[in-house]
Design a protein around this motif. Sequence first.
Motif, PDB file in Angstrom:
ATOM      1  N   ARG A   1       0.842  -1.203   0.000  1.00  0.00           N
ATOM      2  CA  ARG A   1       0.000   0.000   0.000  1.00  0.00           C
ATOM      3  C   ARG A   1       0.872   1.246   0.000  1.00  0.00           C
ATOM      4  NH1 ARG A   1      -3.976   0.050   4.505  1.00  0.00           N
ATOM      5  NH2 ARG A   1      -2.256  -0.733   5.768  1.00  0.00           N
TER       6      ARG A   1
ATOM      7  N   THR B   1       5.210   4.907   1.746  1.00  0.00           N
ATOM      8  CA  THR B   1       4.082   4.283   2.459  1.00  0.00           C
ATOM      9  C   THR B   1       3.694   5.202   3.615  1.00  0.00           C
ATOM     10  OG1 THR B   1       5.608   2.910   3.763  1.00  0.00           O
ATOM     11  CG2 THR B   1       4.758   1.966   1.724  1.00  0.00           C
TER      12      THR B   1
ATOM     13  N   ALA C   1      -3.141   0.965  -3.742  1.00  0.00           N
ATOM     14  CA  ALA C   1      -2.573  -0.359  -3.520  1.00  0.00           C
ATOM     15  C   ALA C   1      -2.004  -0.892  -4.822  1.00  0.00           C
ATOM     16  CB  ALA C   1      -3.641  -1.315  -2.996  1.00  0.00           C
TER      17      ALA C   1
END
Length: 364
Positions: A55, A83, A110
């Motif tokens: 992600r 991230t 994602a």
Amino acid sequence: MPTPTHPTTYWHQLDDGRVQCELCPRACKLHEGQRGLCFVRAREGDAIVSTTYGRSSGYCVDPIEKKPLNHFLPGSSVLSFGTAGCNLACRYCQNWDISKSREFDTLADAASPEQIAAAAVRLGCRSVAYTYNDPVIFLEYAVDVAKACRAVGVESVAVTAGYICPEPRVEFFGAMSAANVDLKAFSEDFYHKLCAGHLQPVLDTIEYLVKETDVWVELTTLLIPGYNDSDDEIHALVSWVGETLGPDVPLHFSAFHPDFKMLLVPPTPPETLKRARQIAVDEGLRYVYTGNIHDPVGGTTTCPGCGAAVVVRDWYDLRQYRLTDDGRCTQCGEAIAGRFDGPAGTWGARRLPVHLAAATSGGA
Ligand code: SF4
């Protein structure tokens, strides 16, 4: 919905029932349900897991000079992503909305490692950068993305503070082709009081990278008025670089702007960056740059052989480029330190936010 997690390897169990993380020098000791200082590695059962694998807080195509890397595939574009979380706690963090994020809604986009590699190819990027927050804390994801990129001929670039333990750094940097390491200051006091960390592990990482790996390394020091910008400290820093690493490791002095918990400290005057650069040049370092300011001298690469201006930059734009495809001065033939492969890229100073799903499916 519970946060999806990914297994990690750098940890061990303690006799008192806690589990100790071995990824970075903080060595967090966690009870069930606790997270480390980075907030994104957590104890789950008898193991430590990553909570951000796969992600991202967003993707953007940048000039490689923005990382900053001035001697790695100049003029090329790089697909950048980060991230959430960080393993240092810098009071002046310039990306604190990401690094201090406790809300995973910042992790909107994602993508699998293969999707990121495919997007980099499709977007014409020669490399992918792990940046915005420190990629050390998402090692598993970064390494998997780097492997997928390598398989399709895309390089990987780490933008990091280098706060990582000796064993995991072998795996992490083994997947990278280049790194910009943030050497925040040259005093333990600064690391301790402003970053809640230590200086020596960072110096160890930098020395390891330069002496024991093929990773191309450039260094960045953000100069903060009154905190790390004295002549004595700059002298100490550049002497260490010259004596320990040699004169060919590029060093960038960049400008601080008030942020996060240090809003009352003024921005760095351009004269401070120019003074620091001159100290480093006088010390014998060959490639010293000023960043975040318009400074024609501080943005120019000079040939150490004949003194010609071989690369002239304005901010992230290449204005003149006088190197051969393998990085030699066109005037005298001297090799410029770095990684060069073909003509300079033509990406320019553009910054292009990217939605990964569209990039991989053929959309915008
Ligand atoms: S990576 Fe995170 S959990 Fe591990 S020691 Fe560092 S701060 Fe603690």
